[in-house]
Design a protein around this motif. Structure first.
Motif, mmCIF file in Angstrom:
data_model
loop_
_atom_site.group_PDB
_atom_site.id
_atom_site.type_symbol
_atom_site.label_atom_id
_atom_site.label_comp_id
_atom_site.label_asym_id
_atom_site.label_seq_id
_atom_site.Cartn_x
_atom_site.Cartn_y
_atom_site.Cartn_z
ATOM 1 N N PHE A 201 26.653 21.336 -1.538
ATOM 2 C CA PHE A 201 25.999 20.598 -2.631
ATOM 3 C C PHE A 201 24.495 20.746 -2.485
ATOM 4 O O PHE A 201 23.956 20.649 -1.385
ATOM 5 N N LEU B 152 30.872 14.116 -2.328
ATOM 6 C CA LEU B 152 31.152 15.499 -1.957
ATOM 7 C C LEU B 152 32.405 15.466 -1.077
ATOM 8 O O LEU B 152 32.330 15.128 0.108
ATOM 9 N N ARG C 20 36.097 15.394 -11.735
ATOM 10 C CA ARG C 20 35.878 16.251 -10.570
ATOM 11 C C ARG C 20 35.490 17.653 -11.018
ATOM 12 O O ARG C 20 35.998 18.165 -12.023
ATOM 13 N N PHE D 180 33.841 18.165 -5.874
ATOM 14 C CA PHE D 180 32.782 17.183 -6.111
ATOM 15 C C PHE D 180 33.272 16.166 -7.124
ATOM 16 O O PHE D 180 33.831 16.528 -8.162
ATOM 17 N N THR E 78 34.304 24.180 -3.161
ATOM 18 C CA THR E 78 33.727 22.835 -3.189
ATOM 19 C C THR E 78 34.503 21.941 -4.138
ATOM 20 O O THR E 78 34.923 22.374 -5.208
ATOM 21 N N LEU F 103 26.734 23.508 -6.919
ATOM 22 C CA LEU F 103 27.892 23.465 -6.038
ATOM 23 C C LEU F 103 28.196 24.876 -5.541
ATOM 24 O O LEU F 103 28.199 25.830 -6.317
#
Length: 319
Positions: free
Chosen positions: A134, A129, A78, A105, A103, A99
């Motif tokens: 993104f 996401l 991540r 991801f 955020t 990003l």
């Protein structure tokens, strides 16, 4: 005004039709492996963290550490950014992922396949996401080389199929949204027929608990806002590969003190290191892009009293 509110006029605007390791080289393990299409080879690959606007983290196997340039992300890793932070990732086909702030991801799966040694590679990935902003952009050189990709981005309620394109998306508790800059993507939701976004500025959004609406068209101002959300902000704490400046957070008389400060900074999303210097222990953050970036990080550290950085300085890495 909350972004959710700003996006609602777009949802009402109907259009006539819905519109890591760098340069990965697959090693030849033997001529027989590449003799024919039947012997195609699939290998795991990486996505490289190329730049970060601090603070940010990488999480692997449940363990979170400060993100730093050059870190290679793989399946199940991540990438997480804090407020006013950004991160730039580069995939093995040179495509970029940007990003925005706040955020999270996740790379669910990531692999590259090459049918023959001289044939174009095929990158496949399942991305998620979890929340935030993104942006994805295909590298033009990979297009010219005929490299293929099969990439899917999952959001809260929809999945975006990516082939070769430049687009923005975001997800949070209020909505999922996708905006096309160049190329085309298909947005699929609830096993319904996909919505194709294939014109610059084509925009799709669905709000939590509300019916899906037809794609609309973003205005120039809205496009500029979407782009800005994932762009690095010069002078705001950017670290990158080759960055020549550093922030010195402290010079400690003991290694115990230095390691405590380093751990605090790491937990807060700053990639701090400890170096012995003239019998003392220097806690530093390297690879900052400019003096302004180094100074911005020092101000951030000093503003957080819990970190314990009361003085500090910035310097060129060669000094």
């Amino acid at each position: 005004m909350p972004l959710s509110a700003a996006l609602r006029p777009l949802a009402a605007a109907r259009s006539p039709r819905p519109f890591i390791r760098h340069a990965l080289g697959l090693l030849l393990l033997g001529a027989g492996l590449w003799a024919s299409q039947a012997n195609a080879h699939t290998a795991t690959t990486h996505t490289v963290v190329e730049a970060i606007q601090l603070p940010a983290w990488v999480e692997r196997n449940g363990q979170r550490r400060a993100a730093k340039p050059g870190v290679k992300l793989r399946s199940n890793d991540r990438a997480i950014t804090a407020g006013n932070a950004r991160m730039l990732l580069r995939m093995s086909d040179r495509s970029t992922i940007k990003l925005g702030e706040n955020t999270e991801f996740l790379i669910e799966t990531l692999a590259v396949r090459q049918p023959q040694a001289a044939s174009p590679s095929e990158l496949s990935a399942s991305l998620r996401l979890v929340t935030g902003v993104f942006r994805y952009a295909t590298d033009y050189s990979s297009k010219a080389l005929g490299q293929k990709r099969d990439i899917h981005l999952k959001m809260a309620t929809a999945t975006v199929g990516i082939r070769g394109t430049d687009f923005w998306s975001m997800t949070d508790a209020a909505h999922d949204a996708v905006c096309m800059f160049e190329g085309k993507v298909e947005v699929v939701r609830d096993n319904k027929p996909g919505v194709m976004l294939d014109k610059p500025g084509a925009f799709w959004v669905v709000f939590t608990g509300e019916p899906e609406q037809a794609a609309g068209q973003a205005t120039p101002d809205q496009l500029a806002k979407f782009i800005d959300q994932a762009e690095m902000q010069p002078g705001q704490g950017i670290v990158l590969q080759g960055g020549a400046w550093r922030t010195v957070a402290g010079l400690m008389p003991s290694g115990v003190q230095a390691n405590t400060l380093r751990a605090n900074l790491q937990a807060a999303g700053y990639p701090a290191e400890v170096v012995v210097k003239a019998g003392r222990f220097e806690v530093r953050i390297n690879q900052l892009a400019t003096r302004d970036d180094a100074q911005a990080v020092l101000k951030q550290l000093q503003a957080n009293a819990a970190l314990g950085v009361t003085e500090g300085r910035v310097t060129l890495a060669t000094r």
